[in-house]
Motif scaffolding. Structure first.
Motif, short mmCIF file in Angstrom:
data_model
loop_
_atom_site.label_atom_id
_atom_site.label_comp_id
_atom_site.label_asym_id
_atom_site.label_seq_id
_atom_site.Cartn_x
_atom_site.Cartn_y
_atom_site.Cartn_z
N PHE A 249 0.83 -1.20 0.00
CA PHE A 249 0.00 0.00 0.00
C PHE A 249 0.87 1.26 0.00
N PHE A 250 1.87 1.30 0.87
CA PHE A 250 2.77 2.45 0.91
C PHE A 250 3.57 2.59 -0.38
N VAL A 252 2.76 1.65 -3.46
CA VAL A 252 1.92 2.13 -4.56
C VAL A 252 1.71 3.64 -4.45
N ILE A 253 1.45 4.13 -3.24
CA ILE A 253 1.26 5.57 -3.06
C ILE A 253 2.53 6.33 -3.40
N THR A 306 -5.34 8.56 -6.14
CA THR A 306 -4.61 7.92 -5.04
C THR A 306 -5.57 7.45 -3.96
N PHE A 307 -6.56 8.27 -3.62
CA PHE A 307 -7.53 7.89 -2.60
C PHE A 307 -8.36 6.68 -3.04
N SER A 310 -6.19 3.55 -3.10
CA SER A 310 -5.90 3.12 -1.73
C SER A 310 -7.12 2.48 -1.09
N LEU A 313 -7.62 -1.00 -2.59
CA LEU A 313 -6.63 -1.96 -2.09
C LEU A 313 -6.95 -2.38 -0.66
N LEU A 314 -7.30 -1.42 0.18
CA LEU A 314 -7.64 -1.75 1.56
C LEU A 314 -8.92 -2.58 1.64
#
Length: 327
Positions: A249-250, A252-253, A306-307, A310, A313-314
């Motif tokens: 996750f980190f 990808v951001i 991005t939001f 994210s 993914l979460l």
């Protein structure tokens, strides 16, 4: 013997006023307001340095500059309402689409390699047969402590044929010298900088999760005849899956927001355009082209992407964790 003066303050035998106990209502009010007083400084900082700039960027993205006549004199340039015009122009801008495609190719190289190396080093340091684990952790984590701009400059000079020791050795041996600052090799050069700097952080996250696992599980697996490779593949990796999701996750951001590497290497080569990444496109529109309204719209679009990514993914991670949990 003379008696002490009864009216003197603080004299022996003088009566003091009883301590005033707060009422239950006042005590409850103070107890309820105490958490808000502790949160108030953080809320003010959040509003001033996070929420307010975001709101101002959204407001700018909905406006544009209108020039009257030659644009000279006071009042010749006005800020007018543009609606979604900046967003439409940004989404149909070929430079932004090309920059997004470049970042996608960059991420397909960086994220798997970086997380694969981080997992490998974490499993290696978690093994009981490895010596000097403290030095290994420090050596792998140390590149992360180097600022990104300095790391990009260091690697940039190592890539330049005129000053690079690698090119000197290739010339001495008589081998061809690849141009690492142009063409398809440019992706690998910038990916190498990101992998070199980000592997240590991800390794620490995964390694910390490995050290928190109960040792009895591994001892039972060894008694059952499992090798270290089988323990790593069948026990350790599945048990640290939440940490792997977090590092993914980190990563990808950070990939979507890549800026330091291409911006620092750009003066050293002609192969990096001013809009190589979406953030470089925002910087170019705002400070080179002077169109802060279009830059704000592009920044808002990038933040929304991005939001949403994210959140997806979460959501997928939580769903897979819930389905895999025992009932």
């Amino acid at each position: 013997m003379s008696k002490p003066h009864q009216g003197a303050r603080g004299s022996y035998g003088a009566r003091t006023a009883p301590y005033a106990q707060p009422s239950p209502t006042t005590a409850r009010g103070r107890a309820r307001s105490a958490p808000y007083l502790f949160v108030l400084p953080a809320a003010l900082l959040f509003a001033l340095f996070f929420a307010l700039p975001i709101g101002y960027a959204i407001w700018l993205s909905l406006h544009k500059a209108q020039v009257k006549g030659l644009g000279l004199g006071k009042g010749a340039k006005q800020e007018v309402w543009a609606g979604l015009g900046n967003y439409t122009a940004a989404l149909t801008d070929p430079e932004l689409l090309h920059s997004a495609a470049r970042v996608l190719g960059y991420g397909l190289v960086v994220v798997p390699v970086m997380l694969g190396l981080a997992l490998f080093f974490a499993l290696l340091l978690d093994s009981e047969r490895v010596r000097a684990r403290a030095f290994g952790r420090l050596a792998i984590f140390l590149p992360y402590a180097v600022p990104g701009v300095i790391a990009a400059l260091l690697w940039g000079f190592l890539y330049l044929p005129a000053v690079s020791p690698f090119h000197y050795l290739l010339r001495a041996i008589g081998l061809p010298e690849p141009d690492l600052m142009d063409g398809g090799l440019l992706y690998g050069s910038m990916a190498n900088i990101a992998v070199w700097g980000g592997t240590g952080f991800n390794m620490i996250v995964i390694y910390t999760a490995l050290r928190s696992l109960p040792a009895e599980v591994f001892e039972a697996a060894r008694l059952d005849g499992c090798s270290e490779l089988q323990i790593a593949l069948r026990i350790k990796i599945p048990m640290v899956a939440p940490s792997l999701v977090l590092t993914f996750f980190f990563s990808v951001i950070a990939t979507l927001q890549v800026f330091n590497e291409p911006m620092t290497l750009r003066p050293l080569t002609n192969g990096i355009p001013s809009s190589w990444s979406p953030l470089m496109k925002v910087f170019s529109d705002a400070f080179t082209g002077g169109n802060i309204y279009a830059a704000s719209a592009t920044a808002v679009i990038l933040a929304l992407v991005t939001f949403l990514l994210s959140f997806a993914l979460l959501r997928a991670s939580n769903r897979s964790t819930t389905q895999g949990a025992p009932r």
